[in-house]
Design an enzyme around this catalytic site. Structure first.
Site, PDB file in Angstrom:
ATOM      1  N   SER A 135      49.604  69.268   9.488  1.00  0.00           N
ATOM      2  CA  SER A 135      48.640  68.994   8.427  1.00  0.00           C
ATOM      3  C   SER A 135      48.605  70.232   7.543  1.00  0.00           C
ATOM      4  O   SER A 135      48.972  71.331   7.992  1.00  0.00           O
ATOM      5  CB  SER A 135      47.254  68.739   9.014  1.00  0.00           C
ATOM      6  OG  SER A 135      46.243  68.811   8.024  1.00  0.00           O
ATOM      7  N   TYR A 148      40.405  70.469  14.703  1.00  0.00           N
ATOM      8  CA  TYR A 148      41.582  69.817  14.117  1.00  0.00           C
ATOM      9  C   TYR A 148      42.534  70.868  13.545  1.00  0.00           C
ATOM     10  O   TYR A 148      43.742  70.824  13.784  1.00  0.00           O
ATOM     11  CB  TYR A 148      41.134  68.849  13.027  1.00  0.00           C
ATOM     12  CG  TYR A 148      42.257  68.073  12.382  1.00  0.00           C
ATOM     13  CD1 TYR A 148      42.853  66.999  13.038  1.00  0.00           C
ATOM     14  CD2 TYR A 148      42.726  68.403  11.115  1.00  0.00           C
ATOM     15  CE1 TYR A 148      43.888  66.279  12.450  1.00  0.00           C
ATOM     16  CE2 TYR A 148      43.757  67.694  10.514  1.00  0.00           C
ATOM     17  CZ  TYR A 148      44.325  66.628  11.188  1.00  0.00           C
ATOM     18  OH  TYR A 148      45.346  65.927  10.596  1.00  0.00           O
TER      19      TYR A 148
END
Length: 245
Positions: A135, A148
């Site tokens: 990401s 995350y």
């Protein structure tokens, strides 16, 4: 671009994984689609020659059993991942420990399990390519997204280390780093849990919008193909310029 390749896609029941399944099949790949959601079976049924397995990548032996069904493995798109806490943005001090453990179990240990099964299979077949989904949060930090972000930083580290180990074995390992993407993770959970985030997500990207899942899948397809034959250890941002700010 992927004609005749046997490729595994994890997290293939929805979002980027679903888009990848359709795009890779269009490029000629024979697919093994993996997801913990039984819906992955319907995805495979709709694609020529595709196979499926509903299993959990946090199980250390699960992917090795899946790989054994292929006569030879040519590539893998390790895309499965979760955001944790139902998509809610929470500070470190309020983030439940059990949710942190779930995120790490899937995004880090799950990828670890995949790599341990895939690398020997690729070596036995004379080489191949792996693409991992990290990401843009694998480069950056973000308030409320510590778990995350930490897990996606780990994906980058695993990608680079595996690339160095695989380089002399004709195995390339790269990662895609998406920005915000119109997937259920974001639109059905993240935006619902954080309405203010929904309003700001598009404008946070210099291109003024969020990505379509197909845009990430196309980048992964290129990295898996021979068109990227001298690319390994690379982290390819597909983020509309977000990380360039």
């Amino acid at each position: 671009m992927l004609e005749g390749r046997n490729i595994i896609v994890t997290g293939a029941a929805s979002g980027i994984g679903l888009a990848a399944a359709r795009i890779f099949a269009g490029y000629g790949a024979t697919l093994m689609l993996v997801d913990r959601d039984e819906a992955v079976r319907a995805v495979a049924d709709g694609l020529p020659g595709a196979h499926s397995c509903a299993c959990d990548i946090t199980d250390p032996g699960a992917l090795a059993e899946v790989i054994a069904r292929f006569p030879a493995l040519d590539g893998a798109f390790n895309n499965a991942g979760i955001e944790g806490a139902g998509g809610a943005l929470l500070p470190v001090t309020d983030y439940p420990d059990e949710e942190f453990d779930k995120v790490v179990a899937v995004n880090v240990r799950g990828l670890w399990n995949c790599l341990k099964a895939e690398l020997p299979a690729l070596q036995a077949n004379g080489g191949g390519a792996i693409v991992n989904t990290s990401s843009v949060m694998g480069w950056l930090g973000a308030a409320g997204m510590a778990a995350y972000s930490a897990s996606k930083h780990a994906v980058v580290g695993l990608t680079r280390s595996a690339a160095l180990e695989g380089a002399m074995l004709a195995i390339r390992v790269n990662a895609v780093l998406p920005g915000a993407v119109a997937t259920p993770m974001l639109t059905e959970r993240g935006f619902v849990a954080n309405p203010d985030f929904a309003a700001a997500a598009a404008s946070a990207h210099p291109m003024g919008r969020i990505a379509r899942p197909e845009e990430i899948a196309e980048a992964a397809a290129w990295l898996l193909s021979d068109k990227a034959s001298f690319v390994t250890g690379h982290t390819l941002a597909v983020d509309g310029g977000l990380s360039a700010r």
